[in-house]
Design a protein around this motif. Structure first.
Motif, PDB file in Angstrom:
ATOM      1  N   SER A  73      -8.449  -0.482  -4.507  1.00  0.00           N
ATOM      2  CA  SER A  73      -7.708   0.820  -3.774  1.00  0.00           C
ATOM      3  C   SER A  73      -8.307   2.128  -4.277  1.00  0.00           C
ATOM      4  O   SER A  73      -8.467   3.196  -3.338  1.00  0.00           O
ATOM      5  CB  SER A  73      -6.060   0.809  -3.877  1.00  0.00           C
ATOM      6  N   THR A  74      -8.617   2.236  -5.637  1.00  0.00           N
ATOM      7  CA  THR A  74      -9.381   3.431  -5.846  1.00  0.00           C
ATOM      8  C   THR A  74     -10.600   3.674  -5.407  1.00  0.00           C
ATOM      9  O   THR A  74     -11.087   4.704  -5.082  1.00  0.00           O
ATOM     10  CB  THR A  74      -9.344   3.361  -7.543  1.00  0.00           C
ATOM     11  N   ARG A  75     -11.326   2.600  -5.159  1.00  0.00           N
ATOM     12  CA  ARG A  75     -12.628   2.516  -4.360  1.00  0.00           C
ATOM     13  C   ARG A  75     -12.438   2.580  -2.872  1.00  0.00           C
ATOM     14  O   ARG A  75     -13.446   2.403  -2.297  1.00  0.00           O
ATOM     15  CB  ARG A  75     -13.383   1.407  -4.801  1.00  0.00           C
ATOM     16  N   LYS A  76     -11.185   2.794  -2.312  1.00  0.00           N
ATOM     17  CA  LYS A  76     -11.106   2.887  -1.007  1.00  0.00           C
ATOM     18  C   LYS A  76     -11.209   1.434  -0.204  1.00  0.00           C
ATOM     19  O   LYS A  76     -11.615   1.501   0.804  1.00  0.00           O
ATOM     20  CB  LYS A  76     -11.643   4.111  -0.294  1.00  0.00           C
ATOM     21  N   ILE A  77     -11.069   0.389  -0.969  1.00  0.00           N
ATOM     22  CA  ILE A  77     -11.387  -1.012  -0.387  1.00  0.00           C
ATOM     23  C   ILE A  77      -9.916  -1.611  -0.424  1.00  0.00           C
ATOM     24  O   ILE A  77      -9.150  -1.608  -1.437  1.00  0.00           O
ATOM     25  CB  ILE A  77     -12.030  -1.751  -1.364  1.00  0.00           C
ATOM     26  N   GLU A  78      -9.550  -2.130   0.683  1.00  0.00           N
ATOM     27  CA  GLU A  78      -7.956  -2.862   0.958  1.00  0.00           C
ATOM     28  C   GLU A  78      -7.919  -3.941  -0.091  1.00  0.00           C
ATOM     29  O   GLU A  78      -8.946  -4.803   0.212  1.00  0.00           O
ATOM     30  CB  GLU A  78      -7.697  -3.073   2.250  1.00  0.00           C
ATOM     31  N   PRO A 115       0.906  -1.127   0.016  1.00  0.00           N
ATOM     32  CA  PRO A 115       0.079   0.022   0.043  1.00  0.00           C
ATOM     33  C   PRO A 115       0.877   1.155   0.015  1.00  0.00           C
ATOM     34  O   PRO A 115       2.125   1.222   0.407  1.00  0.00           O
ATOM     35  CB  PRO A 115      -0.774  -0.239   1.568  1.00  0.00           C
ATOM     36  N   TRP A 161      -2.758  -6.561  -0.204  1.00  0.00           N
ATOM     37  CA  TRP A 161      -2.344  -5.716   0.694  1.00  0.00           C
ATOM     38  C   TRP A 161      -2.483  -6.453   2.035  1.00  0.00           C
ATOM     39  O   TRP A 161      -1.575  -6.390   2.738  1.00  0.00           O
ATOM     40  CB  TRP A 161      -2.840  -4.446   0.497  1.00  0.00           C
ATOM     41  N   TRP A 190      -6.065  -4.907  -7.784  1.00  0.00           N
ATOM     42  CA  TRP A 190      -5.737  -4.325  -6.391  1.00  0.00           C
ATOM     43  C   TRP A 190      -5.840  -2.614  -6.962  1.00  0.00           C
ATOM     44  O   TRP A 190      -6.303  -2.049  -5.862  1.00  0.00           O
ATOM     45  CB  TRP A 190      -4.360  -4.402  -6.273  1.00  0.00           C
ATOM     46  N   LYS A 191      -5.555  -2.311  -8.045  1.00  0.00           N
ATOM     47  CA  LYS A 191      -5.650  -1.022  -8.400  1.00  0.00           C
ATOM     48  C   LYS A 191      -7.201  -0.329  -8.274  1.00  0.00           C
ATOM     49  O   LYS A 191      -7.270   0.724  -7.729  1.00  0.00           O
ATOM     50  CB  LYS A 191      -5.121  -0.698  -9.707  1.00  0.00           C
ATOM     51  N   GLU A 192      -7.859  -1.240  -8.821  1.00  0.00           N
ATOM     52  CA  GLU A 192      -9.296  -0.689  -8.782  1.00  0.00           C
ATOM     53  C   GLU A 192      -9.991  -0.708  -7.448  1.00  0.00           C
ATOM     54  O   GLU A 192     -10.600   0.009  -7.070  1.00  0.00           O
ATOM     55  CB  GLU A 192     -10.134  -1.916  -9.835  1.00  0.00           C
TER      56      GLU A 192
END
Length: 172
Positions: free
Chosen positions: A103-108, A34, A112, A99-101
Protein backbone atom coordinates in the motif's frame (compact mmCIF):
# COMPACT_ATOMS: atom_id res chain seq x y z
CA UNK A 1 -21.77 -19.28 8.39
CA UNK A 2 -23.24 -17.92 11.59
CA UNK A 3 -20.72 -17.09 14.32
CA UNK A 4 -21.97 -17.07 17.92
CA UNK A 5 -19.15 -16.51 20.39
CA UNK A 6 -17.24 -13.96 22.42
CA UNK A 7 -14.27 -12.21 20.81
CA UNK A 8 -11.76 -9.75 22.25
CA UNK A 9 -10.08 -6.53 21.27
CA UNK A 10 -7.29 -4.62 22.98
CA UNK A 11 -7.02 -1.00 21.94
CA UNK A 12 -5.58 2.35 22.93
CA UNK A 13 -7.32 3.51 26.14
CA UNK A 14 -8.04 6.91 24.54
CA UNK A 15 -10.63 5.15 22.41
CA UNK A 16 -12.33 3.27 25.27
CA UNK A 17 -15.39 5.48 24.77
CA UNK A 18 -15.85 4.12 21.20
CA UNK A 19 -14.74 0.47 21.39
CA UNK A 20 -16.63 -0.65 18.31
CA UNK A 21 -16.32 2.34 15.99
CA UNK A 22 -13.88 0.92 13.43
CA UNK A 23 -12.82 4.51 12.73
CA UNK A 24 -9.13 3.90 13.43
CA UNK A 25 -9.01 1.13 10.85
CA UNK A 26 -10.83 3.35 8.34
CA UNK A 27 -8.35 6.16 8.95
CA UNK A 28 -5.18 4.10 8.70
CA UNK A 29 -6.21 0.98 6.78
CA UNK A 30 -5.26 -2.51 7.87
CA UNK A 31 -4.42 -5.94 6.54
CA UNK A 32 -8.07 -6.56 5.62
CA UNK A 33 -9.39 -3.07 4.90
CA UNK A 34 -8.16 -0.17 2.79
CA UNK A 35 -8.23 3.41 4.05
CA UNK A 36 -11.81 4.67 4.05
CA UNK A 37 -13.45 1.35 4.93
CA UNK A 38 -14.28 0.66 8.55
CA UNK A 39 -13.24 -2.63 10.08
CA UNK A 40 -13.36 -4.08 13.56
CA UNK A 41 -10.36 -6.29 14.26
CA UNK A 42 -10.99 -8.79 17.04
CA UNK A 43 -9.42 -12.03 18.28
CA UNK A 44 -10.77 -15.37 19.47
CA UNK A 45 -8.76 -15.11 22.73
CA UNK A 46 -7.72 -12.19 24.88
CA UNK A 47 -4.11 -13.35 24.60
CA UNK A 48 -4.22 -12.96 20.82
CA UNK A 49 -5.93 -9.57 21.15
CA UNK A 50 -3.06 -8.42 23.37
CA UNK A 51 -0.48 -9.80 20.91
CA UNK A 52 -2.16 -7.98 18.02
CA UNK A 53 -2.43 -4.69 19.91
CA UNK A 54 1.23 -4.66 20.90
CA UNK A 55 2.22 -4.44 17.23
CA UNK A 56 5.09 -6.87 17.52
CA UNK A 57 6.54 -5.47 20.76
CA UNK A 58 5.32 -8.05 23.30
CA UNK A 59 8.08 -7.25 25.78
CA UNK A 60 7.43 -3.50 25.78
CA UNK A 61 3.79 -3.57 26.77
CA UNK A 62 1.85 -0.36 26.36
CA UNK A 63 -1.42 0.41 28.20
CA UNK A 64 -4.44 -1.15 26.51
CA UNK A 65 -8.16 -1.39 27.14
CA UNK A 66 -9.28 -5.00 26.72
CA UNK A 67 -12.92 -5.49 25.74
CA UNK A 68 -15.02 -8.56 25.10
CA UNK A 69 -17.71 -8.56 22.41
CA UNK A 70 -20.82 -10.72 22.24
CA UNK A 71 -21.08 -11.96 18.65
CA UNK A 72 -24.15 -13.31 16.87
CA UNK A 73 -23.24 -12.66 13.27
CA UNK A 74 -24.28 -14.22 9.98
CA UNK A 75 -22.34 -14.12 6.71
CA UNK A 76 -18.92 -14.89 8.19
CA UNK A 77 -16.32 -16.92 6.27
CA UNK A 78 -13.87 -19.13 8.16
CA UNK A 79 -10.71 -18.67 6.12
CA UNK A 80 -8.75 -20.89 8.49
CA UNK A 81 -10.52 -23.77 6.72
CA UNK A 82 -8.71 -24.97 3.57
CA UNK A 83 -11.99 -26.00 1.89
CA UNK A 84 -13.62 -22.62 2.54
CA UNK A 85 -10.55 -20.77 1.24
CA UNK A 86 -10.47 -22.87 -1.94
CA UNK A 87 -14.22 -22.44 -2.52
CA UNK A 88 -13.81 -18.66 -2.24
CA UNK A 89 -10.63 -18.39 -4.30
CA UNK A 90 -8.53 -17.18 -1.35
CA UNK A 91 -4.92 -18.24 -0.81
CA UNK A 92 -2.69 -18.08 2.25
CA UNK A 93 -0.48 -15.74 0.20
CA UNK A 94 -3.46 -13.37 -0.19
CA UNK A 95 -4.04 -13.37 3.56
CA UNK A 96 -0.40 -13.02 4.56
CA UNK A 97 0.71 -10.52 1.93
CA UNK A 98 2.97 -7.60 2.84
CA UNK A 99 -0.05 -5.29 2.78
CA UNK A 100 1.62 -2.28 4.39
CA UNK A 101 4.63 -2.33 2.07
CA UNK A 102 2.40 -2.78 -1.00
CA UNK A 103 0.00 0.00 0.00
CA UNK A 104 2.92 2.36 0.69
CA UNK A 105 4.03 1.74 -2.91
CA UNK A 106 0.45 2.47 -4.12
CA UNK A 107 -0.13 -1.19 -5.07
CA UNK A 108 -3.41 -2.71 -3.95
CA UNK A 109 -2.62 -5.58 -1.57
CA UNK A 110 -4.24 -8.94 -2.45
CA UNK A 111 -5.89 -8.93 1.01
CA UNK A 112 -7.71 -5.69 0.14
CA UNK A 113 -8.86 -7.01 -3.24
CA UNK A 114 -10.09 -10.16 -1.47
CA UNK A 115 -11.94 -8.08 1.13
CA UNK A 116 -13.69 -5.98 -1.52
CA UNK A 117 -14.67 -9.08 -3.52
CA UNK A 118 -16.01 -10.95 -0.49
CA UNK A 119 -17.86 -7.90 0.88
CA UNK A 120 -19.47 -7.29 -2.51
CA UNK A 121 -20.73 -10.88 -2.30
CA UNK A 122 -22.40 -10.29 1.08
CA UNK A 123 -19.66 -11.48 3.44
CA UNK A 124 -19.50 -9.22 6.52
CA UNK A 125 -16.44 -10.71 8.19
CA UNK A 126 -13.74 -13.34 8.14
CA UNK A 127 -11.99 -15.68 10.55
CA UNK A 128 -8.26 -15.75 9.83
CA UNK A 129 -5.01 -16.78 11.45
CA UNK A 130 -3.07 -14.01 13.16
CA UNK A 131 -0.09 -12.59 11.32
CA UNK A 132 1.25 -10.73 14.36
CA UNK A 133 4.89 -11.23 15.23
CA UNK A 134 5.09 -14.18 17.60
CA UNK A 135 1.68 -15.59 16.61
CA UNK A 136 1.18 -19.36 16.47
CA UNK A 137 -1.38 -21.46 14.61
CA UNK A 138 -3.70 -21.19 17.62
CA UNK A 139 -3.83 -17.38 17.35
CA UNK A 140 -6.97 -16.58 15.36
CA UNK A 141 -8.66 -13.27 14.54
CA UNK A 142 -12.13 -12.30 13.43
CA UNK A 143 -12.40 -9.17 11.30
CA UNK A 144 -15.78 -7.54 10.72
CA UNK A 145 -16.61 -5.12 7.90
CA UNK A 146 -20.23 -4.76 8.90
CA UNK A 147 -21.58 -4.96 12.45
CA UNK A 148 -24.33 -3.69 14.73
CA UNK A 149 -25.50 -4.09 18.32
CA UNK A 150 -28.18 -6.61 17.29
CA UNK A 151 -28.36 -9.71 15.05
CA UNK A 152 -27.98 -10.63 12.24
CA UNK A 153 -24.60 -8.83 12.42
CA UNK A 154 -24.21 -8.38 16.16
CA UNK A 155 -20.79 -7.49 17.53
CA UNK A 156 -21.71 -5.81 20.81
CA UNK A 157 -19.18 -4.70 23.39
CA UNK A 158 -19.75 -6.35 26.78
CA UNK A 159 -20.01 -3.59 29.39
CA UNK A 160 -22.77 -4.73 31.74
CA UNK A 161 -21.37 -2.63 34.60
CA UNK A 162 -21.09 0.53 32.48
CA UNK A 163 -17.35 0.92 33.06
CA UNK A 164 -16.44 2.32 29.65
CA UNK A 165 -16.46 6.12 29.32
CA UNK A 166 -19.24 7.63 27.20
CA UNK A 167 -17.13 10.30 25.49
CA UNK A 168 -13.60 11.65 25.12
CA UNK A 169 -13.88 14.03 28.12
CA UNK A 170 -11.92 11.67 30.39
CA UNK A 171 -8.81 12.55 28.30
CA UNK A 172 -9.16 16.31 28.50
Amino acid sequence: MRLQTVVYRAHDPRWAWAPNSGAGAATHGGRFNPVGIKALYTSRTFQTAWLEAQQGFPYKAQPMTLCGYDVDCENILDLTDNVVRAANNVTLDDLGCAWKELSTRKIEPPSWAMMKRLAAGGVVGVIVQSFAIGATASDVNVIFWEWDDVPPHQVKVIDDAGRLPKDMSSWV
